[in-house]
Write an enzyme that holds these catalytic residues in place. Sequence first.
Site, PDB file in Angstrom:
ATOM      1  N   PRO A  16       0.849  -1.196   0.000  1.00 44.61           N
ATOM      2  CG  PRO A  16       0.109  -0.972   2.202  1.00 44.61           C
ATOM      3  CD  PRO A  16       0.845  -1.905   1.283  1.00 44.61           C
ATOM      4  CB  ALA A  18      -0.840   7.307   1.171  1.00 46.22           C
ATOM      5  CB  CYS A 100       1.197   5.165   8.717  1.00 44.82           C
ATOM      6  SG  CYS A 100       1.485   6.802   8.016  1.00 44.82           S
ATOM      7  CE  LYS A 139       3.154  -2.378   4.508  1.00 51.62           C
ATOM      8  NZ  LYS A 139       3.505  -1.001   4.869  1.00 51.62           N
ATOM      9  CG  ASN A 200       7.259  -3.821   3.103  1.00 52.55           C
ATOM     10  OD1 ASN A 200       7.128  -2.907   3.914  1.00 52.55           O
ATOM     11  ND2 ASN A 200       7.399  -3.599   1.818  1.00 52.55           N
ATOM     12  NE  ARG A 225      11.023   2.909  -0.039  1.00 51.10           N
ATOM     13  CZ  ARG A 225      11.956   2.962   0.892  1.00 51.10           C
ATOM     14  NH1 ARG A 225      12.552   4.112   1.146  1.00 51.10           N
ATOM     15  NH2 ARG A 225      12.292   1.890   1.573  1.00 51.10           N
TER      16      ARG A 225
END
Length: 326
Positions: A16, A18, A100, A139, A200, A225
């Site tokens: 994910p 944003a 986040c 996550k 990840n 990325r």
Amino acid sequence: MHIGNITINGCAALAPMAGVTDPAFRTLCTEFGAAYTVGEMVSAKGIVYHSEKSLELLLTPDKTHPSAVQLFGNEPDTMAQAARIAMQYRPDVIDINMGCPAPKIVNNGCGSALMKDPDLCGRLVRAVKEAVPVPVTVKIRKGWDNRCINAVMVAQICEANGADAVTVHGRTREQQYMPPADWEIIRQVKKAVSVPVIGNGDITDAASAARMLEQTGCDMVMIGRGALGNPWLFSEINRLLEHDRPSLPVSPAERVAVLLRHIRMMCDDKGEAAAMREARKHAAWYFKGMKGAAALRQQCNTLATYADLVNLCRTAYENISLADRS
Ligand SMILES: Cc1cc2nc3c(=O)[nH]c(=O)nc-3n(C[C@H](O)[C@H](O)[C@H](O)COP(=O)(O)O)c2cc1C
């Protein structure tokens, strides 16, 4: 692998992001072989208060199944209510954001701030799990900072409360996105839980994806990325894992063609004005490494219409030597 009753055919997922993983980009990455995609994080409060912007983020493109909607929040009841509303958009999985690092998120006790309260993490999972019929995942990060490295404990608590899979980003909140990701923490989480673990952090090519799978034993890798301006990464990973063969480099002509298609899809979804504001960063990512990239990337900042992008791509194409135009 399976997340609950959902079958995922492949080992590489799109993370994910944003402002990036909108329906157009998720569709493209799925076409290039992403086995699973997760949408941009959405505020649970925004959903419950019917914010149009939040509800738009729940759109799950038909072509991207299996895919997840990711919610952020820190109130179990609100998260449960938001998850119920999100079900109208037919996600295969509901994911809870516990990673986040952005100040506006953590200062409200959401995102990676949840790692400081493992008990609350468990209650959030339980509440969402009881609210929806689809699998629920989390996550997480390695921890909050280097004095609070608790990914293993948080993963175990989430599993005990019903989480169907855990994604681990191998950095603390304090580290944001910079130092090399710690894959050892992914290995430790994999050893400690029996639900699937998705690794990840720092996968940039097919070789690094294969290395993470090998070193950590994780069930799937998730790429953030590394996929920016590079949706081909998924087919490269699949080719290496399935056929033990590296892929040929993507030609500059194909790069330009896929960029145009990507932005065309965004314009169709969001309208040209909104899409072109977001297209600037995507175009700059696609041009990276191409002949004349510095000048092209600078011009990306001025893109206002799709026709501007077509013109810029024409310049990019003219930079490509005839031999490369295959
Ligand atoms: C622009 C951007 C936006 C992101 N947005 C989200 C998000 O909405 N939800 C989330 O869980 N992680 C988000 N992340 C984190 C990524 O999912 C991923 O964990 C992180 O980039 C590390 O993976 P990578 O090294 O492959 O990039 C974001 C990262 C970036 C760069």
